[in-house]
Every structure is written in C-alpha cells, then in structure tokens.
Design an enzyme around this catalytic site. Sequence first.
Site, mmCIF file in Angstrom:
data_model
loop_
_atom_site.group_PDB
_atom_site.id
_atom_site.type_symbol
_atom_site.label_atom_id
_atom_site.label_comp_id
_atom_site.label_asym_id
_atom_site.label_seq_id
_atom_site.Cartn_x
_atom_site.Cartn_y
_atom_site.Cartn_z
ATOM 1 N N LYS A 130 0.821 -1.226 0.000
ATOM 2 C CA LYS A 130 0.000 0.000 0.000
ATOM 3 C C LYS A 130 0.852 1.273 0.000
ATOM 4 C CE LYS A 130 -0.371 0.446 4.993
ATOM 5 N NZ LYS A 130 -1.016 -0.014 6.224
ATOM 6 N N ARG A 148 -5.995 1.137 17.822
ATOM 7 C CA ARG A 148 -6.600 1.190 16.495
ATOM 8 C C ARG A 148 -7.506 -0.031 16.419
ATOM 9 N NH1 ARG A 148 -3.195 1.602 10.924
ATOM 10 N NH2 ARG A 148 -3.591 -0.645 10.910
HETATM 11 C C1 LIG Z 1 -0.009 -0.666 6.890
HETATM 12 C C2 LIG Z 1 -0.160 -1.890 7.692
HETATM 13 C C3 LIG Z 1 0.920 -2.778 7.822
HETATM 14 C C4 LIG Z 1 2.284 -2.490 7.246
HETATM 15 O O1 LIG Z 1 2.905 -1.467 7.964
HETATM 16 P P1 LIG Z 1 4.396 -0.994 7.633
HETATM 17 O O2 LIG Z 1 4.720 -0.044 8.705
HETATM 18 O O3 LIG Z 1 4.339 -0.378 6.277
HETATM 19 O O4 LIG Z 1 5.255 -2.204 7.653
HETATM 20 C C5 LIG Z 1 0.710 -3.944 8.540
HETATM 21 N N1 LIG Z 1 -0.481 -4.228 9.088
HETATM 22 C C6 LIG Z 1 -1.535 -3.399 8.992
HETATM 23 C C7 LIG Z 1 -2.814 -3.776 9.639
HETATM 24 C C8 LIG Z 1 -1.402 -2.199 8.294
HETATM 25 O O5 LIG Z 1 -2.449 -1.366 8.204
#
Ligand SMILES: *Cc1c(COP(=O)(O)O)cnc(C)c1O
Length: 366
Positions: free
Chosen positions: A41, A136
């Site tokens: 993402k 969260r």
């Molecule tokens: C964005 C996200 C990740 C990845 O996070 P990074 O800091 O880019 O490694 C993992 N788990 C969830 C639920 C996320 O929203």
Amino acid sequence: MSANQNRCPFLEVDLDKLRENLEELIEHCHDSSVEIAGVVKGATALPEVVRVFANSGVRFVATSRVDQLRIIRQMGIQKPLMLIRIPMLSELEDVVALSDVSLQSDLTVIRALNAEAQRQGKLHQVMLMIDLGDLREGFWDAEELVSAAVEIETSLKNLQLIGVGVNLSCYGSIKPNTRNMQGLVSLASDVEKAIGRPLEYVSGGASTSVHMVLNGTMPYRVNLLRLGEIVLTGGIYGCYPDFTHKDVFTLKAEVVECRDKPSFPVGELTVDAFGKIPHYEDRGIRRRALVAIGRVDYGDFTSITPRMAGIKILGASSDHTILDVEDVKDRIKVGDILEFNVSYAALVYLTNTQSVQIVCRGEDLV
Ligand SMILES: *Cc1c(COP(=O)(O)O)cnc(C)c1O
C-alpha cells in the site's frame, strides 16, 4: 542526463534494490522462523512493485484497499492476497472475490463475511486482530476474542480461522516489545485451547516489529510479520538495518527559478497558503531555488530530503518547494533536475497522484 527525457516531476523506482531489500528481510526473518506478508500500500500497489513482491519469498501480498487488490488480481498474481484494513460491511462482496485472507475485528462483519463467502461458494480465511494498547483495530476483551474464534470455528462454515494478529505503533505509537508480544502469544494460546487446534499464524505486527527479529527477542511463537515501510524505504524509526538500501525511490524535480532574495518575507505577515503561521529566520540575502513540485504531490516538505549536500528546504506551497541553495549556488540553475530522498509519508502521496510520473529501473522491467 538521460533522465531529462522524462516529464518532471518523476519518481524513480529501483526495482533491483527493492528486490534486494525483500530478499534480505525475508532471509533474516526466516532465520527466526518468521514469514512475511509483503505490504504494497505504501507504493499504492504500483504494478512493477507488486510484481517484485509477488516474485519474492513472501507468503502473502497484502494491501489495505480493495481497489488495489483488484489491480493486483488483474495482474494475474498467484500469491495469496491479504486485505489488511478491517473491511467495511459495504465492501464484503469485493473482499471475498478479491482476497484470500482478511484481518477482522468485529463479529457483525465476520458473520456477514461468512454469508457472502457462502453466497460466492468460497472458503475465506480470516485472522482476528487483537488490540494490545495501540487503540486502532482489534478485540480489546480476551473473552470476546475467544468466543468470536469459537463461533468462526464451529458455526461459520465458509470462514477458516488461520491466526491472530496485532497492530502496534500506527495510532497509539506503542512500541512492540517482549511484553506485548508475550501478551499476543498468550492470547493466541487461549484461542488455540478454545478451538482445540493450533493456529497457523501469530502475526506480531508490521515494520516496527522487525527490530525484535533482528535482535533475537521476538518470541518463537510469533511467525508472521506484515512488512511494507521497511521494505520500501529500507528502514523505520529506530531500525535502519545495514543490509537494506535506503534509496529504492528517488524523487526528481525541476528548478523553475533561481535568484538572490531576502530570507525574511517583505510586508505585513499573515498566514500561509494552508492557514498556518510559519517561522521565518532572517539570514539576509541568499540564493533561493524553486522546484516545480509541492505539498499536493508529497504532503509535508519534511518528508522529502535533498540528496545534494548544502541544499535546505525552506518551505513549500501546493505546487512549489522553496530551497536555500546559497552554499551550492554555483552548481544550480534553472532547468536543473534535483534529486530527493523520499520517506514513507511522502511515498504514499507521490505514488497516488497523476502529476508525478513513475519511472521504474532494473529487474528486467516486467
Ligand atoms: C499498513 C499496515 C501494515 C504495514 O505497515 P508498515 O509499517 O508499512 O510495515 C501492517 N499491518 C496493517 C494492519 C497495516 O495497516
């Protein structure tokens, strides 16, 4: 410079460096029996980037949005796809159609997901999220978690519970440590006792958990991390491994003005284009350069850094970034293309706008 053939501003992606970051991180994690869900993402599921992730040893390709999942599916990617944002009730049809596994934290959604999977004749895999303080997503109450797991296991026939996971650092800035990881492991074991079988995955978070793998403090039972930022940018706050490339992405922007001006604005001060009252330091007359890229493209100017030593970003408006180039003034003129390092915060914007061209290099350009 051959780069001049590209329309500025552009974001250059070195796919070989990206692949090497993935290989190194996968190897270090595998040494500790940890698998990786590769999260795309941060680069808005750019097809070339997705391809590098999919061709690596990641267990899943993961993203937060179903529109990105659709693009990934259309590319014909064979790796299982994981949806990492807990889904909206209104998108469950796409969730079932486009992903193989999703993260879940609400029983209403989970039941509706089961009904949708049944309608589509599919077995959909889920991981239950646990909130260990970051506030969260995730179950807060252990009993509620266990009873949701039991319901999935015994009554929701089109869902398969493959694990539990936690998210840390993102909202509440809670640091992953042995204490919260042990908490996760212990809740995983409560779920396993209640459903009478082991879970395939215990997912100990995202890039901010990698330091525990690297320093050997991650509990053995944690066997999946969901990694985006540290793969894409080579590091994350507090963890910059020496084996990663920090320059997978390079932002290039063109100088559109370069002249001597006062460093303190002239006239009556009010607020800037974004309604803020900035601070200006009077350093006399200095050479300033404007590059044609701005906050609309990358968000906050503190999330990009000039590669050339001696250049400092003074500020930015929607479409312009203002640089102090006094210390390198003989080396900068209108038409030059300047390079910037890009942090994760800038990357999410830069890959999301039509105004910035993406140019990929390396990896035989699939
Ligand atoms: C964005 C996200 C990740 C990845 O996070 P990074 O800091 O880019 O490694 C993992 N788990 C969830 C639920 C996320 O929203």
